[in-house]
Design a protein around this motif. Structure first.
Motif, PDB file in Angstrom:
ATOM      1  N   LEU A   9      -0.142  -2.668  18.041  1.00 12.64           N
ATOM      2  CA  LEU A   9       0.517  -1.375  18.214  1.00 12.64           C
ATOM      3  C   LEU A   9       1.613  -1.194  17.168  1.00 12.64           C
ATOM      4  O   LEU A   9       1.776  -0.118  16.602  1.00 12.64           O
ATOM      5  N   TYR A  10       2.350  -2.248  16.893  1.00 16.28           N
ATOM      6  CA  TYR A  10       3.418  -2.178  15.896  1.00 16.28           C
ATOM      7  C   TYR A  10       2.862  -1.807  14.523  1.00 16.28           C
ATOM      8  O   TYR A  10       3.360  -0.884  13.863  1.00 16.28           O
ATOM      9  N   LEU A  11       1.829  -2.494  14.097  1.00 19.57           N
ATOM     10  CA  LEU A  11       1.216  -2.201  12.794  1.00 19.57           C
ATOM     11  C   LEU A  11       0.674  -0.771  12.758  1.00 19.57           C
ATOM     12  O   LEU A  11       0.871  -0.041  11.772  1.00 19.57           O
ATOM     13  N   ASN A  12       0.018  -0.350  13.831  1.00 17.42           N
ATOM     14  CA  ASN A  12      -0.515   1.017  13.891  1.00 17.42           C
ATOM     15  C   ASN A  12       0.600   2.060  13.905  1.00 17.42           C
ATOM     16  O   ASN A  12       0.461   3.128  13.293  1.00 17.42           O
ATOM     17  N   THR A  13       1.698   1.759  14.579  1.00 15.40           N
ATOM     18  CA  THR A  13       2.826   2.693  14.627  1.00 15.40           C
ATOM     19  C   THR A  13       3.444   2.865  13.241  1.00 15.40           C
ATOM     20  O   THR A  13       3.824   3.978  12.859  1.00 15.40           O
ATOM     21  N   ILE A  14       3.522   1.792  12.494  1.00 13.78           N
ATOM     22  CA  ILE A  14       4.039   1.873  11.112  1.00 13.78           C
ATOM     23  C   ILE A  14       3.151   2.801  10.284  1.00 13.78           C
ATOM     24  O   ILE A  14       3.640   3.702   9.587  1.00 13.78           O
ATOM     25  N   ILE A  15       1.843   2.606  10.379  1.00 18.05           N
ATOM     26  CA  ILE A  15       0.891   3.418   9.617  1.00 18.05           C
ATOM     27  C   ILE A  15       0.969   4.879  10.056  1.00 18.05           C
ATOM     28  O   ILE A  15       0.978   5.796   9.223  1.00 18.05           O
ATOM     29  N   GLU A  16       1.038   5.114  11.370  1.00 19.26           N
ATOM     30  CA  GLU A  16       1.135   6.491  11.884  1.00 19.26           C
ATOM     31  C   GLU A  16       2.432   7.165  11.426  1.00 19.26           C
ATOM     32  O   GLU A  16       2.433   8.359  11.127  1.00 19.26           O
ATOM     33  N   THR A  17       3.507   6.413  11.358  1.00 20.49           N
ATOM     34  CA  THR A  17       4.782   6.972  10.895  1.00 20.49           C
ATOM     35  C   THR A  17       4.679   7.402   9.440  1.00 20.49           C
ATOM     36  O   THR A  17       5.123   8.489   9.071  1.00 20.49           O
ATOM     37  N   PHE A  18       4.061   6.570   8.619  1.00 22.43           N
ATOM     38  CA  PHE A  18       3.864   6.911   7.214  1.00 22.43           C
ATOM     39  C   PHE A  18       2.985   8.151   7.088  1.00 22.43           C
ATOM     40  O   PHE A  18       3.280   9.071   6.313  1.00 22.43           O
ATOM     41  N   ALA A  19       1.897   8.178   7.849  1.00 23.58           N
ATOM     42  CA  ALA A  19       0.983   9.324   7.796  1.00 23.58           C
ATOM     43  C   ALA A  19       1.703  10.617   8.205  1.00 23.58           C
ATOM     44  O   ALA A  19       1.544  11.655   7.559  1.00 23.58           O
ATOM     45  N   ALA A  20       2.503  10.546   9.248  1.00 24.15           N
ATOM     46  CA  ALA A  20       3.236  11.731   9.708  1.00 24.15           C
ATOM     47  C   ALA A  20       4.229  12.204   8.658  1.00 24.15           C
ATOM     48  O   ALA A  20       4.412  13.405   8.454  1.00 24.15           O
ATOM     49  N   GLN A  21       4.865  11.270   7.955  1.00 30.25           N
ATOM     50  CA  GLN A  21       5.816  11.644   6.906  1.00 30.25           C
ATOM     51  C   GLN A  21       5.119  12.285   5.718  1.00 30.25           C
ATOM     52  O   GLN A  21       5.723  13.061   4.988  1.00 30.25           O
ATOM     53  N   ASN A  22       3.856  11.977   5.564  1.00 31.98           N
ATOM     54  CA  ASN A  22       3.081  12.549   4.454  1.00 31.98           C
ATOM     55  C   ASN A  22       2.165  13.670   4.922  1.00 31.98           C
ATOM     56  O   ASN A  22       1.175  13.992   4.270  1.00 31.98           O
ATOM     57  N   TYR A  23       2.501  14.224   6.084  1.00 27.68           N
ATOM     58  CA  TYR A  23       1.819  15.417   6.644  1.00 27.68           C
ATOM     59  C   TYR A  23       0.334  15.223   6.835  1.00 27.68           C
ATOM     60  O   TYR A  23      -0.461  16.127   6.591  1.00 27.68           O
ATOM     61  N   LEU A  24      -0.059  14.039   7.269  1.00 26.15           N
ATOM     62  CA  LEU A  24      -1.478  13.790   7.528  1.00 26.15           C
ATOM     63  C   LEU A  24      -1.784  13.924   9.009  1.00 26.15           C
ATOM     64  O   LEU A  24      -1.061  13.641   9.857  1.00 26.15           O
TER      65      LEU A  24
ATOM     66  N   THR B 285       0.831  -1.201   0.000  1.00 23.93           N
ATOM     67  CA  THR B 285       0.000   0.000   0.000  1.00 23.93           C
ATOM     68  C   THR B 285       0.868   1.254   0.000  1.00 23.93           C
ATOM     69  O   THR B 285       0.606   2.192  -0.752  1.00 23.93           O
ATOM     70  N   PHE B 286       1.907   1.268   0.835  1.00 21.00           N
ATOM     71  CA  PHE B 286       2.813   2.425   0.876  1.00 21.00           C
ATOM     72  C   PHE B 286       3.461   2.649  -0.485  1.00 21.00           C
ATOM     73  O   PHE B 286       3.563   3.778  -0.959  1.00 21.00           O
ATOM     74  N   LYS B 287       3.894   1.570  -1.112  1.00 22.35           N
ATOM     75  CA  LYS B 287       4.551   1.677  -2.421  1.00 22.35           C
ATOM     76  C   LYS B 287       3.566   2.159  -3.486  1.00 22.35           C
ATOM     77  O   LYS B 287       3.951   2.870  -4.409  1.00 22.35           O
ATOM     78  N   LYS B 288       2.309   1.758  -3.350  1.00 25.29           N
ATOM     79  CA  LYS B 288       1.286   2.177  -4.308  1.00 25.29           C
ATOM     80  C   LYS B 288       0.954   3.663  -4.123  1.00 25.29           C
ATOM     81  O   LYS B 288       0.821   4.402  -5.098  1.00 25.29           O
ATOM     82  N   ILE B 289       0.846   4.094  -2.877  1.00 22.11           N
ATOM     83  CA  ILE B 289       0.529   5.493  -2.576  1.00 22.11           C
ATOM     84  C   ILE B 289       1.688   6.402  -2.986  1.00 22.11           C
ATOM     85  O   ILE B 289       1.489   7.455  -3.578  1.00 22.11           O
ATOM     86  N   ASP B 290       2.883   5.996  -2.654  1.00 19.50           N
ATOM     87  CA  ASP B 290       4.070   6.813  -2.903  1.00 19.50           C
ATOM     88  C   ASP B 290       4.973   6.077  -3.884  1.00 19.50           C
ATOM     89  O   ASP B 290       5.810   5.277  -3.492  1.00 19.50           O
ATOM     90  N   THR B 291       4.787   6.349  -5.148  1.00 22.31           N
ATOM     91  CA  THR B 291       5.541   5.622  -6.173  1.00 22.31           C
ATOM     92  C   THR B 291       6.946   6.172  -6.386  1.00 22.31           C
ATOM     93  O   THR B 291       7.714   5.588  -7.140  1.00 22.31           O
ATOM     94  N   GLU B 292       7.273   7.279  -5.732  1.00 21.13           N
ATOM     95  CA  GLU B 292       8.632   7.805  -5.850  1.00 21.13           C
ATOM     96  C   GLU B 292       9.609   6.841  -5.196  1.00 21.13           C
ATOM     97  O   GLU B 292       9.225   5.921  -4.479  1.00 21.13           O
TER      98      GLU B 292
END
Length: 156
Positions: free
Chosen positions: A141-156, A71-78
């Motif tokens: 918590l681990y899975l949620n932390t990964i998602i939250e980290t991605f969201a924070a990097q993408n200014y969400l 999903t991360f790779k699909k959202i952010d193809t850079e």
């Protein structure tokens, strides 16, 4: 001459007593260390069994990590770094343990780790500690932390 002989016997006796006390103390310490090591090995083997079953060999958990990754790779193809892997730690010269998961979200690393410390063994995720019995909560918590980290990097 008799007095010199007595002093020599007295000195010999003191040295022998000292040697016996030191050897006895060393033996007690060795036995205690062996007892503690045996107890820790028993504790660790039970914990490692749970860790292996519920994390390292849990295909559903790995599938969740792969789903997040795709999903991360699909959202952010850079060209950003998204991947996960396990790391090994030598717990003895004969044995290694894959003791942690690391998910890399661009240049940030999110860890899920088992910390073997005898009775104080725990799991750590995002600065929180969990008992081995709470491994499901730790994985969530681990899975949620990964998602939250991605969201924070993408200014969400």
């Amino acid at each position: 001459m008799l007095q010199s002989n007595e002093k020599s016997q007295n000195l010999s006796e003191k040295l022998k007593n000292l040697e016996n006390k030191i050897l006895e103390t060393q033996d007690k310490k060795r036995k205690l260390r062996e007892k503690v090591e045996k107890r820790e090995k028993e504790i660790h083997s039970k914990v490692i069994e749970i860790w292996n079953k519920e994390a390292l060999n849990d295909k559903a958990f790995h599938k969740d990590l792969d789903k997040i990754l795709s999903t991360f790779k699909k959202i952010d193809t850079e060209n950003k770094r998204y991947f996960w892997r396990t790391f090994e730690f030598d717990i003895s010269k004969k044995e290694t343990l894959k003791d942690s998961f690391a998910f890399f979200v661009d240049h940030e690393r999110v860890d899920f780790q088992i910390n073997l410390n005898g009775l104080y063994t725990d799991l750590s995720v995002a600065g929180e500690s969990f008992r081995i019995e709470d491994i499901q909560r730790a994985k969530e918590l681990y899975l949620n932390t990964i998602i939250e980290t991605f969201a924070a990097q993408n200014y969400l």
